[in-house]
Write an enzyme that holds these catalytic residues in place. Structure first.
Site, short mmCIF file in Angstrom:
data_model
loop_
_atom_site.label_atom_id
_atom_site.label_comp_id
_atom_site.label_asym_id
_atom_site.label_seq_id
_atom_site.Cartn_x
_atom_site.Cartn_y
_atom_site.Cartn_z
N SER A 65 56.45 -64.17 -27.70
CA SER A 65 56.46 -62.84 -28.28
C SER A 65 55.17 -62.07 -28.05
O SER A 65 55.17 -60.85 -28.18
CB SER A 65 56.74 -62.93 -29.77
N LYS A 105 47.50 -58.66 -31.19
CA LYS A 105 48.95 -58.59 -31.31
C LYS A 105 49.24 -57.82 -32.59
O LYS A 105 48.50 -57.96 -33.58
CB LYS A 105 49.49 -60.03 -31.42
N SER A 149 54.81 -68.42 -28.34
CA SER A 149 54.53 -66.99 -28.24
C SER A 149 53.22 -66.63 -27.57
O SER A 149 53.04 -65.49 -27.14
CB SER A 149 54.61 -66.34 -29.62
#
Lengths: 477, 470
Positions: free
Chosen positions: B152, B77, B176
């Site tokens: 996310s 990420k 997330s």
């Protein structure tokens, strides 16, 4: 007519009374600790005079993703200072974030301590010039990190501001007193004593010139209302107590002073400035001011309206500190002797005067040196060694205790008489000539010369005249 | 396709010489080239030559190395700092930020010989549950390109689902990792707070942030977690708790374990198909010998307010450093959603409001800790939904900030408590959109969660389904 005149006088007196103020002073002192590494990272904390931005890492530069890991030594040292200032060490303490924007603060917040500092409710006893002792209460001692340093310079003809982050993250202890201080002199005495304790603990150089000790006095004035026709004495007493407890509604903070002398001057300037305002019926503004040494005055930096809301909240990146009694006891045991203890010891063990003891205890290295000399010396009284140390400006770094003892012994041999014998003779003479003694005490200088003469008659060594004079003076004081 | 294989299968194939790490990397790049333009999962793609060089080195070492992840391709990420490689956190504020150091989790994976392929799209700073709050365009759901991938960590989940990588490292502050895993039909683990070092992970809400594995299967997650877990001297909140062998523990018996179904998590507001899928999963678990028990967690309704006061408070402080003075761009580049969170947090911490908001939320957080302790004293784990609805249409949540917050309703209460939670695929809607469930456990009970998840995946094949992109 007569009556009117009197009442005018009374009124005038009342106005004068009304305009009497006492100063209410509290101190905030920042001290940089001389730990090897910084407060929250492994960078060297020794930044003074180093090439700008050479002692930095992601943590003290506040880079994304970097996390603080607290320096154990710094925490222990802060607690030791708290202990030396007779503070309570709460079992639970934590770090908080103090949020504000400034270019020298890379994270946009300073890691500090807000409502649960490492040390609380301490006190420090100071000795005032008149010999009286006074207790200054310590509100708290806490740990935080220093900021970077801004340098305003002209670069290629353009006014620029440079940032040096070498200082960013250096451990900083903040000591806050209660507003117990009543004069600039009391403040100076307090600060000197605090400075001495910090040096004794070897936790900071507390070097004012390098900025490793910074002072911030808070000053305000309070009216002293004399009893105006009290209904009864007891009522007046009550009224007075009530006024005494109340702190003024404003406070002026003078920031970042780096000398005891400047602090004293800044306080005196503020007392004068504020009393003039108050006498005119105005209330001084709550504000932050700075000391301008060139102009010998304080100038306004920030008013109450511009005061920050720091939005303190617990630092989520650092687990709270929970002490167990054992660790605290161990820290307490490791506390080195403090100046007051050394003075007591010098008086008790070596029979030195309070005056001599205070001078010798001023620096722990000198006190150590003194004790070493005494233990080495066989026939030299402690008092003589103290005298040498105090009066002859002995360079303790370059003259070993052993050599000093030899030097003193040699000088006594040269004079043909030991100090012990000399003291004995002097005490005899003083006993035998009470008239001369009382004459001297009432101010006749010639009586002193007479006494010196009488001693000289027995000692028969003219090189000792000055020394004899000093000893007699000391014995008669 | 090689990348359909689990990490364990890949390891065996590599050791037997059936294929090489170079083959794996090449397959990933083939997929990236064709699929990424459709789903927009990557922000930065590592130069293929660099990845291949590392793959060749891994192939040489294979025979005499005992690393779990040697030669296996992965993605991060874009919240993780990677030395000398652009790290944006999906925000224009960091559009040109090249970090001078690497996150601990990245270092550990590099040391293990795993091969980084790219930095993944996400909601900027973690602020969102749909990967739409990004300055690099929304991540599209590979099961339906008109829908969001979740967030996310939307980029990592979409990339795993479409076989552009073998696994990923996500970051979970309030769902997330779990939310996009559920919406993309992948498996993700939100670890116990402190289980994995946060050093070098761009902070959203420091006391909630957790660094965790995302993969195709529960077993994959065990391989990854075993490599990345453990205390880090650079993170004072990382736990000294020993790291067990998660892989070995996978096949231990689950018989006699009790799983609680908190009834408040299944009330109105939850999509009917999702509810049914989770009940169906409960039945499967029962077949494995696990006891299922209804419990009550009456505080449930306060999860969102607690999360959305403490999270923004911490983020308002964490994002203060992005002033554009020393690196990156100015703060006018923050997105509207991020500015909203900064404003809410600043407000909640301000003098006069602190007691009513921040302090109250912290007090409620303590109550949540007790509520979870109580629930988890009666059972080993809790089973609950991840999302209230199937993946939403792109634009739907962004136009309704409140709805956007509510998308996290089931995943926000675990982070303030710190407990771990494993998200696993458990079904599909009639429109062929993935459904996920989460298994929540006690602090540091990842081994139990992984064991339950692993054995569930032995008897189901939801996790084996992958999207066919048109």
């Amino acid at each position: 007519m007569n009556k009117n005149c009197l009442s005018a006088q009374v009124e005038k007196l009342e106005i004068e009374n009304f305009c009497m103020f006492e100063s209410i002073i509290g101190l905030e002192i920042h001290v940089e600790l001389k730990t090897k590494s910084k407060m929250f990272c492994g960078c060297a904390a020794d930044f003074f005079g180093k090439e700008p931005n050479s002692h930095c890492c992601p943590v003290c530069l506040g880079l994304p993703g970097a996390l603080p890991v607290p320096n154990k030594k710094a925490i222990e040292w802060c607690v030791m200072l708290g202990m030396a200032l007779d503070c309570q060490i709460p079992e639970f303490s934590k770090f908080d974030r103090k949020n504000y924007f400034y270019p020298d603060l890379p994270k946009g917040y300073q890691i500090s301590q807000y409502d649960q500092p490492l040390c609380i409710n301490g006190k420090l006893k100071i000795t005032l010039p008149d010999g009286k002792e006074k207790i200054i209460k310590i509100r708290r001692v806490h740990l935080e990190e220093d900021t970077g340093k801004l340098l305003h310079a002209e670069i290629n003809g353009k006014k620029s501001t440079l940032i040096d982050f070498n200082r960013s993250g250096v451990p900083l202890v903040e000591i806050v007193t209660e507003p117990d201080i009543r004069s600039s002199e009391e403040a100076r005495i307090f600060l000197k004593k605090l400075h001495q304790i910090i040096r004794y603990l070897s936790i900071s150089d507390a070097d004012m010139e390098k900025g490793s000790m910074r002072l911030e006095p808070n000053i305000s004035l309070r009216e002293i209302k004399n009893q105006k026709s009290p209904a009864s004495p007891s009522e007046a007493g009550r009224a007075k107590i009530k006024i005494d407890e109340e702190l003024p509604k404003y406070k002026v903070e003078v920031k970042n002073i780096n000398s005891f002398a400047f602090a004293k001057k800044a306080i005196d300037f503020e007392i004068k400035r504020q009393s003039e305002l108050l006498s005119k019926g105005e209330t001084p503004q709550q504000e932050t001011r700075g000391w301008n040494e060139k102009q010998q005055m304080t100038t306004s930096q920030r008013s109450k309206e511009e005061a920050h809301d720091y939005r303190y909240f617990p630092e989520p990146d650092i687990p709270p500190i929970c002490w167990n009694k054992e660790t605290l006891n161990k820290l307490r045991k490791n506390l080195p002797p403090l100046p007051d203890n050394i003075i007591k010891k010098l008086i008790k063990t070596y029979k030195l005067s309070l005056y001599d003891s205070t001078i010798i205890a001023d620096n722990s290295a000198v006190a150590d040196y003194f004790e070493k000399c005494v233990s080495l010396a066989k026939n030299i009284p402690a008092k003589t060694i103290a005298n040498w140390l105090i009066n002859k400006k002995i360079d303790i770094k370059n003259l070993s205790p052993d050599n000093l003892v030899k030097k003193i012994a040699q000088s006594q041999q040269d004079s043909g008489i030991t100090d012990d014998e000399l003291y004995k003779i002097i005490r005899n003479i003083i006993q035998n000539y009470p008239k001369a003694v009382s004459d001297y005490k009432s101010g006749k200088e010639s009586a002193l010369m007479f006494l010196v003469g009488m001693v000289m008659r027995e000692v028969k060594n003219s090189s000792l005249a000055d020394k004899i004079k000093l000893i007699i003076k000391e014995q008669l004081s | 396709m090689l990348l359909d294989k689990t990490i364990s299968e890949l390891k065996i194939g590599l050791l037997k010489g059936e294929f090489t790490s170079v083959d794996l990397v090449n397959e990933c790049y083939r997929n990236i080239k064709t699929i990424n333009p459709k789903v927009n999962a990557f922000i930065t793609i590592v130069d293929q030559e660099i990845a291949l060089k590392k793959a060749k080195e891994a192939d040489k070492k294979l025979k005499n190395a005992n690393s779990l992840l040697l030669g296996i391709p992965f993605v991060l990420k874009d919240a993780y700092l990677s030395k000398d490689l652009l790290t944006t956190c999906a925000s224009d504020v960091l559009e040109d930020f090249i970090p001078p150091y690497s996150a601990t989790v990245y270092k550990k994976l590099e040391d293990a010989g795993a091969i980084l392929l790219g930095k993944m799209n996400m909601d900027a700073w973690g602020h969102g549950g749909s990967s739409e709050n990004t300055d690099f365009g929304p991540v599209k759901n590979p099961w339906n390109l008109e829908r969001v991938a979740g967030g996310s960590s939307g980029g990592p989940a979409a990339a795993i689902a479409t076989r552009m990588t073998s696994f990923a490292i996500g970051e979970d502050t309030g769902g997330s990792i779990r939310n996009p895993s559920a919406w993309c039909n992948t498996t993700g683990l939100k670890v116990t707070y402190g289980r994995v070092s946060r050093y070098g992970c761009i902070a959203y809400a420091s006391s909630f942030d957790s660094v965790g594995p995302m993969g195709k299967t529960v077993q994959d997650c065990a391989y990854i977690l075993e490599t990345i877990a453990g205390r880090d001297p650079y993170d004072a909140t990382s736990s000294p708790q020993p790291v067990p062998s998660y892989i070995q523990k996978l096949s231990e018996s689950v018989k006699g374990l009790t799983i609680g179904l908190p009834k408040e998590f299944f009330r109105e507001g939850l999509n009917e198909e999702i509810r049914n899928s989770i009940f169906f999963m409960a039945k499967e678990l029962k077949k494995l010998g696990i006891k299922i028990k209804e419990i009550s967690m009456p505080l449930f309704d306060y999860g969102i307010p607690v999360y959305y006061l403490i999270g923004p408070s911490e983020t308002s402080s964490n994002l203060a450093r992005y002033d554009g003075i020393r690196f990156g761009q100015g703060r006018e580049n923050f997105s509207e959603e991020t500015m909203r969170r900064i404003m809410i947090g600043t407000y909640a911490l301000s003098a006069g409001y602190y007691d009513a908001y921040y302090r109250k939320a912290q007090q409620a957080r303590t109550l949540f800790v007790r509520e979870y302790q109580k629930a988890l004293a009666e059972c080993e784990a809790l089973l609950m939904p991840v999302n209230p609805t199937p993946p939403t249409k792109i634009g739907e949540l962004m136009s309704d900030p409140l709805q956007n917050l509510l998308a996290d309703v089931y995943t926000t209460s675990q982070n303030p408590v710190g407990v771990p939670s494993l998200a696993v695929p458990c079904g599909f809607t009639k429109d062929n959109l993935p459904i996920g469930a989460q298994i929540v456990g006690n602090m540091f009970s990842e081994d139990i969660l992984l064991r339950i998840g692993f054995q569930y995946q032995q008897v189901t094949d939801w996790h084996k389904k992958y999207p066919i992109l048109k």
